[in-house]
Design a protein around this motif. Structure first.
Motif, PDB file in Angstrom:
ATOM      1  N   LEU A 213       0.823  -1.213   0.000  1.00  0.00           N
ATOM      2  CA  LEU A 213       0.000   0.000   0.000  1.00  0.00           C
ATOM      3  C   LEU A 213       0.854   1.258   0.000  1.00  0.00           C
ATOM      4  O   LEU A 213       0.420   2.317  -0.432  1.00  0.00           O
ATOM      5  N   GLN A 214       2.103   1.113   0.478  1.00  0.00           N
ATOM      6  CA  GLN A 214       3.004   2.266   0.474  1.00  0.00           C
ATOM      7  C   GLN A 214       3.562   2.567  -0.918  1.00  0.00           C
ATOM      8  O   GLN A 214       4.102   3.632  -1.151  1.00  0.00           O
TER       9      GLN A 214
ATOM     10  N   ASN B 213      -2.305   5.634  -5.743  1.00  0.00           N
ATOM     11  CA  ASN B 213      -3.592   5.077  -6.112  1.00  0.00           C
ATOM     12  C   ASN B 213      -3.590   3.569  -5.869  1.00  0.00           C
ATOM     13  O   ASN B 213      -3.075   2.789  -6.680  1.00  0.00           O
ATOM     14  N   ASP B 214      -4.122   3.171  -4.724  1.00  0.00           N
ATOM     15  CA  ASP B 214      -4.047   1.764  -4.332  1.00  0.00           C
ATOM     16  C   ASP B 214      -4.799   0.854  -5.287  1.00  0.00           C
ATOM     17  O   ASP B 214      -4.380  -0.277  -5.554  1.00  0.00           O
ATOM     18  N   TRP B 215      -5.925   1.336  -5.813  1.00  0.00           N
ATOM     19  CA  TRP B 215      -6.684   0.513  -6.767  1.00  0.00           C
ATOM     20  C   TRP B 215      -5.874   0.231  -8.019  1.00  0.00           C
ATOM     21  O   TRP B 215      -5.766  -0.913  -8.444  1.00  0.00           O
TER      22      TRP B 215
ATOM     23  N   PHE C 244     -12.677  -6.071  -0.758  1.00  0.00           N
ATOM     24  CA  PHE C 244     -12.330  -6.668   0.527  1.00  0.00           C
ATOM     25  C   PHE C 244     -11.089  -6.011   1.130  1.00  0.00           C
ATOM     26  O   PHE C 244     -11.008  -5.792   2.342  1.00  0.00           O
ATOM     27  N   LEU C 245     -10.127  -5.656   0.251  1.00  0.00           N
ATOM     28  CA  LEU C 245      -8.893  -5.024   0.731  1.00  0.00           C
ATOM     29  C   LEU C 245      -9.136  -3.589   1.188  1.00  0.00           C
ATOM     30  O   LEU C 245      -8.266  -2.988   1.812  1.00  0.00           O
ATOM     31  N   ASP C 246     -10.307  -3.075   0.804  1.00  0.00           N
ATOM     32  CA  ASP C 246     -10.659  -1.712   1.177  1.00  0.00           C
ATOM     33  C   ASP C 246      -9.633  -0.721   0.638  1.00  0.00           C
ATOM     34  O   ASP C 246      -8.933  -0.033   1.384  1.00  0.00           O
ATOM     35  N   LEU C 247      -9.555  -0.666  -0.692  1.00  0.00           N
ATOM     36  CA  LEU C 247      -8.518   0.127  -1.348  1.00  0.00           C
ATOM     37  C   LEU C 247      -8.982   1.556  -1.625  1.00  0.00           C
ATOM     38  O   LEU C 247      -8.334   2.292  -2.353  1.00  0.00           O
ATOM     39  N   GLY C 248     -10.102   1.928  -1.087  1.00  0.00           N
ATOM     40  CA  GLY C 248     -10.563   3.285  -1.311  1.00  0.00           C
ATOM     41  C   GLY C 248     -11.829   3.320  -2.133  1.00  0.00           C
ATOM     42  O   GLY C 248     -12.218   2.328  -2.750  1.00  0.00           O
ATOM     43  N   GLU C 249     -12.454   4.482  -2.136  1.00  0.00           N
ATOM     44  CA  GLU C 249     -13.743   4.651  -2.776  1.00  0.00           C
ATOM     45  C   GLU C 249     -13.635   4.687  -4.298  1.00  0.00           C
ATOM     46  O   GLU C 249     -14.526   4.245  -5.008  1.00  0.00           O
ATOM     47  N   GLU C 250     -12.543   5.262  -4.779  1.00  0.00           N
ATOM     48  CA  GLU C 250     -12.399   5.513  -6.213  1.00  0.00           C
ATOM     49  C   GLU C 250     -12.040   4.235  -6.960  1.00  0.00           C
ATOM     50  O   GLU C 250     -10.859   3.930  -7.157  1.00  0.00           O
ATOM     51  N   ILE C 251     -13.034   3.470  -7.353  1.00  0.00           N
ATOM     52  CA  ILE C 251     -12.740   2.254  -8.116  1.00  0.00           C
ATOM     53  C   ILE C 251     -12.653   2.613  -9.600  1.00  0.00           C
ATOM     54  O   ILE C 251     -13.583   3.172 -10.163  1.00  0.00           O
TER      55      ILE C 251
END
Lengths: 236, 303, 242
Positions: free
Chosen positions: A45-46, A50-52, A130-137
């Motif tokens: 995640l680091q 943009n995690d997605w 599930f990983l909860d990568l943020g709202e912006e899919i």
């Protein structure tokens, strides 16, 4: 005629693991990321803002490999289905043209792989949520990484089906398939014209859609070449 | 005459090998055509060409008076076949195997039960073919060939692997089909006795060539006993018989009478005695179909 | 035993095996000639070449090709009832299994040696002038070979079990693909049998031992999985009804 052949072919692939593999491929690709993120989620995640997108990129590193391996396995399974008791002779003795026999085999496999791509999209989305990568899919990126490799891989499907159906010894198509897997794994150093590079969606213009269009175009071409060679040959 | 199958100069080359050369086959409608020849004579290659599995190097094939090259699919709609070892999908049941074919042929589902009944596999319809004995697989193959009510049935060595009762069943089935359904049947075998019991027309092939093709009666005639006469001057005796209008052959210093009724033989002997020939022996010479078959196929090899 | 080995080789000769053996060095050439890895540190140039070649070769090609070889050596037995004919001869099943295994390992060794040849050719073409690091190359070539012992055993087992080529290959793929991730992990990499060809051929490893991996890892992971897979296949073959 093709409708009848298709429904016959779908009956024949029962209990042979085709559907299982269709599910296993995309599951495996996402499962590898489950392991990856399960072991070192914080580190990953680091790596990006943009995690997605970064997650999708991680998933997509295995998609081309799984796709090419899936093609090699499914085409060989399809050919051995008819090879095992030499059922080609029975099939070709039916009132069907050899072209439609070949088209039906190709269509079944193309359909299974399309389903695979769809399942890949679902699994990718589900684990991402599930990983909860943020709202912006990024739905478009999700679609791109799930379906573009499929279309870009059509030439490989056409080539492997051709080799598998005309080989008595399935060691040949699978060995050639391994070569293809190595090429796909080395996609970043391949020249743009090699079909094994295309599923990785890399090209010098940085336009993945080119690989899709090339895949469809050259896929059709290789399909036609394979089909004509298949109809030309005597059935053993 | 209406021929269901007619080939002209049919030839197939595999490189230097020539399994079939210049084969002319004619199968009249409604016949059981026995395609006879030793192993490796070119029977299966011919059958494969009849079904469009292999393309002839040269020559033409007409089935139902249609050119196979142009109308393969239309022809095959009316043909049922079983080539060499039966083909099947081991992971599917007997019923599913037939269903996979039925879907393509587009015949009603009840036909599956019908053909399974004909070959007596109804009890094992829902068992995987993997566990079938060779005879059961063979019967499944025959069932598959009957699925589309064919007008022409092509069976390559159909009694292979069957037990005696199975052979008798299949034999009776094959005899019944032309009468009941107007089918024409091509059945290949390397066993003359088998063809003798089923066929109405016979084609004998050896080394890729057709060396005999006619009705079974003509073939049986060849096998009929002959009376041989040993006479002091055989050639002259033969001429004198011919002069009197008695049918006879001359071969190896013997006179052979084609007629073998007691009356005709007595007449021939009387004629020869009256003409002053000394008759040493009057013998009956029996030739079995096997002898003829062997003689023909051997002749083919020399030529 | 020798006669069974000879018979196995005799049957194998005409199975397009040469084509498959030569794919290995071809892959090596492809990988070597397309790589253009360069770093500014002054090290033996052969290392650079080996480094880029070994990665894909050991990670994917070597594990996958063992499966093909195993399937080929069983192919003609599955076809037309070869098993029943073979086992009706005065031979024990155990010896047949071992003979097939030995032949497979010899072929893998041949592929490794041809790969070594490919490494050398790549160096020649690229005009590498540094001394050829013989010791390290041998370690890598033999290490990679030793690492395939358990993989070949499992694939032989699977190939006897399944008639088709695709089924054992699928098993192989399922186990081989995760090594791409496993080799990146210090925790799992050393314990994953399918990652061992890579670890054993990876020239950056510890050079004090005989091979590039420590003895205890070699014995437990490679040795342990070998014993497991070999016995599994061996016992399965003993009980297989043909």
């Amino acid at each position: 005629m093709i409708k009848k052949l298709l429904s016959s072919d779908f009956l024949k692939i029962k209990r042979k693991g085709f559907w299982f593999l269709t599910f296993l491929g995309p599951f495996g690709v996402v499962a590898l990321q489950m392991v990856n993120y399960g072991v070192r989620k914080d580190y990953l995640l680091q790596q990006s803002d943009n995690d997605w997108d970064y997650y999708l990129l991680n998933v997509s590193t295995f998609t081309p490999l799984a796709l090419v391996l899936g093609i090699v396995i499914l085409t060989s399974f399809m050919a051995s289905l008819e090879n095992e008791t030499n059922a080609w002779k029975q099939l070709i003795s039916l009132p069907v043209s050899k072209m439609s026999v070949y088209l039906s085999k190709f269509t079944v496999l193309a359909f299974l792989l399309l389903i695979s791509s769809f399942i890949l999209m679902l699994f990718t989305l589900a684990y991402g949520v599930f990983l909860d990568l943020g709202e912006e899919i990024s739905y478009f990126e999700l679609f791109k990484f799930s379906f573009y490799p499929y279309f870009a891989g059509l030439p490989i499907l056409a080539l492997q089906l051709w080799i598998a159906t005309v080989s008595q010894n399935q060691g040949i198509p699978i060995t050639i398939g391994i070569l293809g897997v190595i090429f796909t794994y080395s996609a970043f150093i391949l020249p743009d014209w090699m079909i094994w590079k295309w599923p990785s969606l890399i090209n010098e213009w940085n336009e993945p859609i080119i690989n899709v269009l090339l895949g469809i175009g050259v896929g059709c071409l290789l399909y036609i070449v394979g089909m004509f060679d298949f109809t030309r040959r005597d059935v053993k | 005459m209406e021929y269901v199958v007619k080939t002209k100069g049919l030839t197939k080359n595999f490189g230097k090998e020539k399994p079939v050369t210049g084969l002319d086959m004619k199968i009249p409608k409604g016949e059981v055509y026995g395609f006879l020849g030793p192993n490796g004579a070119g029977k299966t290659t011919t059958i494969r060409m009849l079904l469009g599995l292999m393309k002839p190097t040269t020559g033409t094939i007409h089935i139902f008076q249609k050119d196979l090259r142009k109308e393969r699919v239309n022809i095959l709609k009316r043909v049922g076949s079983l080539v060499e070892n039966p083909s099947y999908y081991p992971h599917l049941t007997a019923y599913e195997n037939l269903e996979a074919l039925r879907k393509i042929l587009g015949v009603p589902k009840k036909k599956i039960y019908e053909v399974l009944e004909i070959v007596r596999l109804s009890d094992v319809a829902n068992k995987k073919v993997k566990g079938f004995s060779l005879g059961m697989k063979q019967r499944l193959g025959i069932a598959a060939s009957l699925l589309n009510n064919p007008e022409l049935l092509i069976l390559d060595e159909p009694t292979n692997g069957l037990d005696p009762s199975g052979i008798i069943e299949i034999r009776q089935l094959i005899k019944r089909l032309p009468a009941e359904y107007g089918m024409t049947i091509l059945i290949s075998s390397h066993l003359l006795s088998e063809i003798d019991q089923m066929a109405t027309t016979v084609g004998i092939v050896t080394n890729g060539k057709m060396i005999f093709q006619d009705s079974i009666e003509v073939m049986r005639m060849l096998s009929q006993q002959k009376i041989s006469l040993k006479v002091n001057n055989s050639e002259q005796a033969w001429r004198s018989l011919l002069a009197k209008g008695i049918k006879a052959d001359y071969k190896d210093d013997t006179v052979l009478l084609s007629e073998h009724s007691n009356k005709k033989i007595a007449e021939a002997v009387r004629t020869l005695v009256q003409d002053g020939f000394s008759i040493y022996r009057v013998e009956e010479e029996k030739r079995s179909l096997e002898d003829i078959f062997l003689q023909m196929t051997r002749g083919g090899k020399e030529g | 035993m020798l006669s069974i080995l000879q018979a196995e080789w005799y049957k194998l000769r005409k199975s397009k095996i040469l084509f498959i053996i030569f794919v290995g060095p071809l892959i090596g050439l492809f990988l070597g000639l397309t790589s253009n890895l360069s770093i500014d540190v002054a090290i033996n140039e052969w290392y650079l070449s080996l480094f880029s070649m070994n990665l894909t070769y050991a990670l994917l090609f070597l594990p996958l090709i063992t499966g093909i070889l195993a399937s080929i050596i069983c192919r003609y037995e599955h076809q037309a009832g070869g098993w029943k004919q073979l086992l009706a001869l005065p031979v024990t099943r155990g010896k047949v299994f071992i003979a097939k295994y030995v032949i497979l390992m010899l072929i893998v060794l041949a592929i490794q040696l041809l790969y070594l040849g490919a490494v050398y050719v790549v160096g020649m073409i690229k005009g590498i002038t540094d001394p050829f690091p013989l010791e390290i190359v041998w370690k890598s070539i033999f290490g990679g070979w030793v690492a395939t012992f358990p993989l070949v055993a499992l694939q032989l087992w699977m190939s006897i079990l399944f008639k088709s080529f695709a089924a054992p290959f699928t098993v192989n793929v399922i186990f081989t693909l995760p090594s791409i991730l496993a080799v990146n992990s210090e925790r799992f990499g050393p314990y994953y049998p399918w990652a061992q060809p890579f670890s054993m051929m990876y020239i950056g490893g510890n050079t004090d031992d005989i091979f590039f991996v420590p003895w205890d890892q070699l014995l437990t992971v490679v040795g342990g999985s070998f014993v497991l897979f070999f016995l599994g296949g061996y016992l399965y073959f003993q009980r297989k009804s043909v």
